[in-house]
Scaffold this active site. Structure first.
Site, PDB file in Angstrom:
ATOM      1  N   HIS A   1       9.584  17.369  70.912  1.00  0.00           N
ATOM      2  CA  HIS A   1       9.831  15.947  71.530  1.00  0.00           C
ATOM      3  C   HIS A   1       8.866  14.722  71.226  1.00  0.00           C
ATOM      4  CE1 HIS A   1      12.320  12.956  73.224  1.00  0.00           C
ATOM      5  NE2 HIS A   1      12.555  13.208  74.478  1.00  0.00           N
TER       6      HIS A   1
ATOM      7  N   ASP B   1      13.348  12.804  68.534  1.00  0.00           N
ATOM      8  CA  ASP B   1      14.335  12.341  70.114  1.00  0.00           C
ATOM      9  C   ASP B   1      15.394  12.439  69.701  1.00  0.00           C
ATOM     10  OD1 ASP B   1      12.052  10.590  69.993  1.00  0.00           O
ATOM     11  OD2 ASP B   1      12.605   9.027  68.714  1.00  0.00           O
TER      12      ASP B   1
END
Length: 446
Positions: free
Chosen positions: A417, A421
């Site tokens: 992450h 995204d």
């Protein structure tokens, strides 16, 4: 001493000592108790240690240095500096041919064979199982002529047997003499009697948990491959910001495609049509639509890859390996199936090389072959994402307003992450779903 006398007699007779020592000696019978005879007829004092030897009927030929060759650990790869000598495949005295494996070296990634450099007989091992060895380390000596191999000669067996027998009775003249051996034996027994037994182990308290008895436990050292996998997976959790997103796929059309063309596909390409090639093609399409998932963080930079190398996780009895399908974006279904089949066989029999597992920009792990319904796979560093496939289960689904049974599969994408995204991750899984549910999209590139 015997060899020195023979060498002096050979020189005095004008012969070469090496010519005599290079051949096997004939049997040497002792002339009388306490005496022995040489090959030339000389009578020499018989040493006590040879008193029970009836004859010296064999002597190993002296081997020339050029007859022996060393079996050494081969080069194991650019990123591997050492390995563990896992086991020997042969024993001293066994006959081996050129390039025949005699031992296995276990590294962090693969198991490597140590092959015999020459045909001959294994004379001895100079390393033992469990040793850490480096490339070039000598582990065995091979005799090309098969001579000089360690064994027990007949004379040695006779000597050992004689040594185990009780000594002969003493002469009558010694009956009046004291027997120091009995006194020394009794003196040795005194300290043993004085030794106190070890203290008993402390009793467990009533609140201490009772562990299983030790005789029901087994302690086995971790293999280097397992330790490497454990280290990499823990590093992945410590380094990446792991997040997993899920979706489900209707496998009806892809399974129908395989069923309709499996025979023609096998006849033309010589390999079976499986489901994995469809997911590889779908992953390639998804990575091309979302190139950030094929990228990786390097310090303060992002490295975008203009190639797609798909790693396929394969479980083997020795551990998890991830062979790589190179340039998967340039391959069709048949080429992918052939490459998967070849790499899977090599991984199972332990012949896969370091180069065939190096690199990889994205990984696919199929836990469904073991019956896994759902999981959260862990990223394979230094990649940024991994796709998890699962088992196919027939479930009731609403299709056109009607509830019908459908073969469904859950799919999961674990991603870093820090770089990727949620938007890109969800779009990637939706692309996988669209292509698998309707493979015609690949033909039309839509």
């Amino acid at each position: 001493m015997m060899l020195s006398i023979l060498r002096r007699r050979a020189v005095s007779q004008g012969g070469s000592s090496s010519s005599i020592l290079g051949q096997s000696l004939r049997c040497i019978q002792p002339a009388a108790p306490g005496l022995r005879s040489t090959a030339g007829g000389e009578i020499l004092p018989q040493p006590r240690e040879f008193g029970h030897v009836r004859s010296l009927c064999h002597m190993t030929r002296i081997i020339s240095p050029g007859d022996l060759v060393d079996a050494v650990v081969p080069f194991m790869g650019e990123s591997i500096s050492d390995g563990t000598l896992a086991k020997f495949l042969k024993n001293p005295g066994d006959r081996v041919e050129v390039d025949e494996p005699i031992a296995q070296i276990e590294t962090d990634k693969v198991t490597i064979d140590v092959a015999s450099p020459e045909a001959g007989v294994i004379q001895k091992f100079v390393a033992k199982e469990g040793d850490t060895v480096e490339p070039g380390t000598k582990i065995a000596v091979i005799s090309k002529s098969g001579e000089g191999v360690a064994y027990v000669a007949p004379s040695e067996k006779t000597s050992d047997k004689a040594a185990s027998q009780p000594p002969p009775p003493a002469d009558k003249s010694d009956e009046g003499k004291p027997k120091p051996k009995v006194e020394s034996a009794s003196a040795l027994e005194k300290p043993k009697k004085a030794t106190s037994p070890p203290p008993p182990p402390p009793k467990r308290s009533a609140t201490e948990p009772q562990l299983p008895p030790k005789e029901r436990e087994r302690r086995v050292p971790m293999t280097r491959l397992r330790k490497r996998v454990a280290t990499r997976l823990k590093d992945s959790q410590n380094t990446f910001a792991l997040l997993t997103t899920f979706n489900e796929v209707d496998m009806t059309n892809l399974m129908k495609l395989r069923s309709d063309y499996k025979d023609a596909f096998l006849e033309k390409h010589g390999v079976k049509l499986g489901l994995m090639s469809g997911f590889v093609k779908a992953a390639v399409s998804g990575l091309q639509n979302q190139p950030i998932i094929n990228a990786v963080i390097d310090g303060d930079d992002i490295i975008y890859r203009d190639y797609i190398d798909i790693s396929i996780a394969v479980g083997t009895p020795k551990g998890l390996v991830v062979p790589v399908i190179r340039d998967a974006e340039k391959m069709n279904f048949a080429e992918i199936e052939k490459e998967i089949n070849t790499l899977a066989k090599k991984a199972s029999n332990g012949t896969i090389s370091i180069d065939e597992m190096a690199g990889g920009s994205f990984t696919i792990s199929n836990g469904g072959v073991y019956g896994s319904l759902l999981s959260t796979p862990i990223i394979n560093p230094p990649q940024s994402a991994i796709l998890g496939m699962h088992t196919i289960v027939s479930r009731p689904m609403v299709v056109g307003g009607t509830i019908v049974p459908r073969p469904m599969m859950y799919i999961a994408l674990t991603y870093d992450h820090r770089l990727i995204d949620g938007r890109e991750a969800v779009f990637f899984l939706r692309r996988i779903k669209d292509v698998v549910e309707d493979p015609r999209r690949l033909l039309l590139d839509i």
